[in-house]
Scaffold this motif. Structure first.
Motif, PDB file in Angstrom:
ATOM      1  N   ALA A  67      22.806  43.072   6.949  1.00 53.19           N
ATOM      2  CA  ALA A  67      22.117  42.361   5.870  1.00 53.19           C
ATOM      3  C   ALA A  67      22.512  40.887   5.917  1.00 53.19           C
ATOM      4  O   ALA A  67      23.560  40.534   6.465  1.00 53.19           O
ATOM      5  CB  ALA A  67      22.464  42.966   4.514  1.00 53.19           C
ATOM      6  N   PHE A  68      21.664  40.030   5.333  1.00 57.20           N
ATOM      7  CA  PHE A  68      21.925  38.584   5.283  1.00 57.20           C
ATOM      8  C   PHE A  68      21.955  38.139   3.831  1.00 57.20           C
ATOM      9  O   PHE A  68      21.149  38.587   3.019  1.00 57.20           O
ATOM     10  CB  PHE A  68      20.835  37.811   6.038  1.00 57.20           C
ATOM     11  N   ALA A  69      22.903  37.233   3.492  1.00 56.55           N
ATOM     12  CA  ALA A  69      22.983  36.674   2.142  1.00 56.55           C
ATOM     13  C   ALA A  69      23.119  35.164   2.239  1.00 56.55           C
ATOM     14  O   ALA A  69      24.037  34.678   2.906  1.00 56.55           O
ATOM     15  CB  ALA A  69      24.170  37.255   1.379  1.00 56.55           C
ATOM     16  N   PRO A  70      22.219  34.407   1.596  1.00 55.39           N
ATOM     17  CA  PRO A  70      22.402  32.943   1.553  1.00 55.39           C
ATOM     18  C   PRO A  70      23.603  32.598   0.678  1.00 55.39           C
ATOM     19  O   PRO A  70      23.826  33.216  -0.367  1.00 55.39           O
ATOM     20  CB  PRO A  70      21.098  32.437   0.935  1.00 55.39           C
ATOM     21  N   VAL A  71      24.396  31.622   1.094  1.00 52.70           N
ATOM     22  CA  VAL A  71      25.596  31.243   0.346  1.00 52.70           C
ATOM     23  C   VAL A  71      25.657  29.727   0.216  1.00 52.70           C
ATOM     24  O   VAL A  71      24.996  28.993   0.954  1.00 52.70           O
ATOM     25  CB  VAL A  71      26.884  31.763   1.032  1.00 52.70           C
ATOM     26  N   GLN A  72      26.477  29.287  -0.738  1.00 49.21           N
ATOM     27  CA  GLN A  72      26.791  27.871  -0.904  1.00 49.21           C
ATOM     28  C   GLN A  72      28.281  27.681  -0.696  1.00 49.21           C
ATOM     29  O   GLN A  72      29.086  28.468  -1.228  1.00 49.21           O
ATOM     30  CB  GLN A  72      26.391  27.374  -2.292  1.00 49.21           C
ATOM     31  N   VAL A  73      28.646  26.675   0.077  1.00 54.47           N
ATOM     32  CA  VAL A  73      30.052  26.387   0.315  1.00 54.47           C
ATOM     33  C   VAL A  73      30.629  25.716  -0.917  1.00 54.47           C
ATOM     34  O   VAL A  73      30.170  24.647  -1.338  1.00 54.47           O
ATOM     35  CB  VAL A  73      30.239  25.498   1.557  1.00 54.47           C
TER      36      VAL A  73
END
Length: 355
Positions: free
Chosen positions: A309-315
């Motif tokens: 699965a893929f999850a967009p993230v913010q640093v």
């Protein structure tokens, strides 16, 4: 001899038929065995994962900013005259009330002396009128007229004192006399500039807050700014605009920071970090960050059934141990090796890494 030839022919035909069926049987069995031995699909890819827990961590919003003076005022003359003195050097730190430009007094002092003399005369006349009124030699109307004359003389003195004081053009606040416009001998009309004052304590750090981050920042939030010199100053958010810039869709932000020596200049570039509270975060190796087909930055991880699965993230923060990111929920099996060679929904074989 003729019978023998026929027997030979029949025997040859029978032998050929038997050989055909024998070869067909052998070839068919081998093909079936080979088909049974081949896999039905491609082998699953092998990846390495790290079980990454969710932890509560302070979140900071980072943006580019610049230092700015709290106030910038062009100090102007309130009366006309020739500059007689310029006691403050350009660029000097001055206290509130310090004389920046002094005009020639000219006849202003004489006008003040004349007004004061008229005031003393009016005081004596009024005093005499009061005494005579008590004895019946002055009417109440005459006593009131002397009081009015006294009040007029007092107003004239006040007016002359203000005109005399206006020859001194003073600093409106404590700050830096950043630029001088008038030198000795310059004639200033009413409203002409003497120079420019800037206030550097407190010092402002200003920047533009993205609309995605605007709701996270509150007035009074702690902030820090790293200047181009490497110096770090601390302050608090004092203002966030309510209306976004129509071109950039950002919100203007101001941070007030102490600058008691006024040695930090206005206009310096700064990297600003603002506290945005506490929230969930995951520690992720920087090498685990990838881009999906839409160009979003995120991570790939393995679900309980072995699918990717893929999850967009913010640093949220970069550290020596990795990047703290937001956007994941709960503990995840983060792919740390092979993440660039698998796609969402693909079944994978899992190996684990430490940490």
């Amino acid at each position: 001899m003729r019978m023998k030839s026929r027997y030979v022919f029949v025997i040859a035909v029978v032998a050929v038929v038997m050989l055909y069926f024998l070869v067909r049987t052998l070839v068919g069995g081998a093909s079936a065995s080979t088909a049974h031995a081949l896999p039905t699909g491609p082998a699953p890819a092998s990846v390495q994962v790290r079980l990454t827990p969710e932890v509560l961590r302070p979140h900071d919003v980072t943006l580019r900013g610049r230092t700015q003076s709290t106030r910038t005022v062009v100090v102007r003359s309130e009366t006309a005259g020739v500059v007689a003195q310029a006691p403050v050097m350009q660029g000097a730190v001055v206290a509130q009330g310090a004389v920046l430009c002094r005009l020639a007094v000219d006849a202003r002092q004489a006008s003040l002396d004349q007004a004061r003399a008229a005031l003393r005369s009016a005081q004596l006349q009024h005093q005499a009128a009061v005494e005579l009124g008590k004895k019946g030699f002055r009417s109440p109307t005459q006593v009131l007229e002397s009081q009015a004359s006294l009040d007029s003389a007092q107003a004239s003195v006040r007016q002359a004192e203000i005109a005399r004081a206006q020859v001194d053009i003073r600093a409106p606040f404590t700050g830096v006399f950043d630029h001088r416009d008038a030198e000795i001998g310059t004639y200033l009309a009413t409203g002409d500039p003497c120079g420019t004052m800037i206030e550097l304590d407190p010092l402002l750090v200003v920047g533009d807050l993205p609309e995605t981050e605007a709701s996270k920042i509150k007035v009074g939030a702690a902030a820090s700014a790293r200047l181009v010199s490497g110096e770090v100053i601390q302050g608090r958010v004092r203002y966030i605009s309510r209306d976004a810039d129509p071109q950039t869709r950002t919100y203007h932000l101001e941070i007030a920071a102490a600058n008691p020596r006024m040695d930090i200049r206005s206009g310096l570039s700064a990297e600003v970090r603002i506290g945005a509270g506490v929230g969930p975060a995951h520690l992720t190796p920087v090498s685990a960050l990838v881009l999906d087909a839409a160009g979003r930055q995120g991570v790939r991880y393995v679900l309980a059934d072995g699918r990717v699965a893929f999850a967009p993230v913010q640093v949220v923060e970069q550290t020596a141990d990795g990047a703290w990111v937001s956007g994941l929920h709960g503990p995840v099996q983060l792919i740390t090796v092979g993440q660039s060679y698998v796609s969402e929904g693909q079944k994978v074989l899992i190996g684990r890494t430490g940490g």
